[in-house]
Motif scaffolding. Structure first.
Motif, short mmCIF file in Angstrom:
data_model
loop_
_atom_site.label_atom_id
_atom_site.label_comp_id
_atom_site.label_asym_id
_atom_site.label_seq_id
_atom_site.Cartn_x
_atom_site.Cartn_y
_atom_site.Cartn_z
N ALA A 122 0.84 -1.19 0.00
CA ALA A 122 0.00 0.00 0.00
C ALA A 122 0.87 1.24 0.00
CB ALA A 122 -0.92 0.01 1.22
N GLY A 123 0.28 2.34 -0.45
CA GLY A 123 0.99 3.61 -0.47
C GLY A 123 0.01 4.76 -0.35
N VAL A 124 0.54 5.95 -0.09
CA VAL A 124 -0.30 7.14 -0.04
C VAL A 124 -0.72 7.48 -1.47
CG1 VAL A 124 -0.39 9.58 0.55
CG2 VAL A 124 0.81 7.97 2.04
N ASP A 125 -2.01 7.69 -1.67
CA ASP A 125 -2.58 7.90 -3.00
C ASP A 125 -2.56 9.39 -3.35
OD1 ASP A 125 -4.01 7.91 -5.34
OD2 ASP A 125 -5.74 6.82 -4.55
N LEU A 135 -5.33 6.22 0.81
CA LEU A 135 -4.39 5.14 0.55
C LEU A 135 -4.76 4.41 -0.73
CD1 LEU A 135 -3.81 3.45 4.05
CD2 LEU A 135 -2.54 5.31 2.96
N LEU A 136 -3.75 3.91 -1.43
CA LEU A 136 -3.92 3.00 -2.55
C LEU A 136 -3.41 1.65 -2.09
CD1 LEU A 136 -4.58 2.44 -5.54
CD2 LEU A 136 -2.24 3.12 -6.08
N ILE A 191 -8.71 0.52 -3.91
CA ILE A 191 -8.10 -0.79 -4.08
C ILE A 191 -7.75 -1.01 -5.54
CG2 ILE A 191 -8.54 -3.28 -4.00
CD1 ILE A 191 -10.13 -2.85 -1.46
N ARG A 192 -6.52 -1.44 -5.77
CA ARG A 192 -6.07 -1.81 -7.12
C ARG A 192 -5.80 -3.30 -7.12
NH1 ARG A 192 -0.43 0.04 -10.13
NH2 ARG A 192 -0.81 -1.02 -12.11
N THR A 246 5.04 7.97 -4.20
CA THR A 246 6.29 8.32 -3.53
C THR A 246 6.34 7.80 -2.10
OG1 THR A 246 5.39 10.45 -2.79
CG2 THR A 246 6.53 10.41 -4.91
N ASP A 247 5.25 7.17 -1.65
CA ASP A 247 5.16 6.66 -0.27
C ASP A 247 4.56 5.26 -0.32
OD1 ASP A 247 5.70 9.42 0.91
OD2 ASP A 247 3.81 9.79 -0.11
N PHE A 248 5.36 4.27 -0.71
CA PHE A 248 4.86 2.92 -0.93
C PHE A 248 5.51 1.95 0.06
CE2 PHE A 248 5.23 -1.19 -3.34
CZ PHE A 248 3.89 -1.53 -3.29
#
Length: 396
Positions: A144-147, A153-154, A183-184, A320-322
């Motif tokens: 997960a990361g910041v979307d 979140l993503l 969610i991806r 950039t935040d994963f």
């Protein structure tokens, strides 16, 4: 189903090549990257070169914006379509007026969007606090990361692992976390791969398997000691193999492979300087003149790499935040990794240098492999996470 893998890296500076590669100037290196940008975004090369110069110049602008709006900032994104520009996404009401700033003689268009539900700082705190719980909350969790699109979140999830509709799963996570979740569903798995700045190194792991990797950047200590980086999941003992077949044993100075690190440093590089191979055939090198930190990196930044398996490839930053899933970082991974869109990423690229023009950005860790071997995205460690005492060697 393929695996989400970190790649092995090759040596950034070639010691004593028989046929000396062409040395690009900073302008030529950026023009080479602009050719790839022009092909991806279907614009003339001259316009592509101008956009990449704007991207480099805009770092100073977005650093000022990041400080000015730090209490409201959800994301700063580089936009490429329909035209190039900077997008600043803010929480709260009240929208600053769009404007154009001038930096290094170039126009930097800035567009503001407001009323996002969460600041980046809050989303990072929640992601950090919930990293251990997310694998239990999300069946088939893949990181997960910041979307940057929503301020939430993503979350990556394996298709078929959760029978609930995506909207239901997203709402359940929203109820738990208190911020939007997108969610991806991605048919890929996170794991470490093998390793070989853009040159080839080879070694044998403890289980007897033979690996190749890609080296990242030449690095230097304040004492003057030189080394070269690759990925920490590469073998401890590596041999440099130049384009002319020359081999050189590279002793390992140290390895750092936990949380936010996947890097090891090898010495024995000879009188190396801060250059990386600039093309697939290793017929040209580009100097490294400076570096960009992770806070300076924006979603949408256009970056290139030189990997031993992928050759020379370019695309845009996504997150950039994963935080990769699983125990790829000697336990839980930190949310400090940066992802880059596919399709270029292959086994053997681990440790490869990420750059734009002559600016160093990071060293490759891994990638998300789909069925058939296509890469959905890769992810790298920013150069500001190099181990203490080591810094990217630059050419003045």
């Amino acid at each position: 189903m393929r695996l989400l893998v970190p790649f092995l890296a090759l040596l950034a500076a070639a010691p004593a090549l028989a046929a000396e590669p062409v040395r690009l100037t900073a302008e030529q290196a950026l023009a080479q990257d602009a050719e790839r940008y022009a092909a991806i975004f279907a614009i003339p090369p001259a316009e592509a070169l101008t956009r990449l110069k704007q991207q480099q110049a805009s770092i100073a602008v977005t650093e000022r914006l990041r400080i000015q709006y730090r209490d409201q900032l959800a994301a700063i994104v580089i936009e490429h379509r329909p035209s190039w520009g900077v997008v600043v996404r803010l929480t709260g009401r009240g929208l600053p007026a769009d404007r154009v700033e001038t930096e290094q003689g170039l126009p930097i268009p800035i567009r503001f969007e407001s009323e996002l539900p969460s600041t980046r700082a809050l989303a990072l705190r929640i992601l950090d606090a919930e990293r251990g719980a997310l694998p239990r909350l999300v069946p088939g969790y893949r990181g997960a990361g910041v979307d940057p699109a929503t301020g939430g979140l993503l979350v990556m999830q394996r298709p078929g692992a959760d029978p609930r509709p995506v909207s239901v799963a997203e709402q359940a996570l929203y109820d738990r976390l208190g911020l939007p979740v997108r969610i991806r569903r991605l048919d890929a798995v996170m794991t470490n791969s093998a390793a070989v700045g853009g040159g080839r190194v080879e070694g044998t792991s403890a289980d007897g398997r033979r690996w190749r990797c890609t080296t990242g950047f030449v690095v230097r200590k304040a004492t003057g000691e030189l080394g070269v980086t690759t990925a920490a999941h590469c073998p401890d003992s590596l041999s440099w193999r130049g384009p002319d077949g020359e081999e050189r044993l590279l002793p390992m100075a140290g390895a750092w492979g936990n949380a936010e690190h996947d890097v090891q440093v090898h010495t024995g590089v000879g009188p190396a300087e801060g250059v990386v191979f600039s093309d697939a055939a290793k017929q040209s090198v580009r100097p490294i003149t400076s570096w960009a930190t992770r806070p300076m990196t924006r979603s949408g930044d256009f970056l290139c790499l030189r990997g031993e398996s992928s050759g020379y490839a370019c695309n845009v930053v996504e997150l950039t935040d994963f935080a990769p899933s699983g125990d790829l970082c000697g336990g839980l991974c930190a949310n400090s990794w940066v992802t880059v869109a596919g399709p270029e990423c292959r086994r053997g690229d681990s440790g490869a240098p990420l750059f734009l023009g002559t600016i160093a950005y990071g060293v490759l860790k891994g990638g998300a492999y789909l069925q058939g071997g296509t890469c959905a995205f890769s992810y790298y460690q920013s150069v500001d996470y190099l181990p203490d005492g080591w810094r990217v060697a630059t050419v003045r």
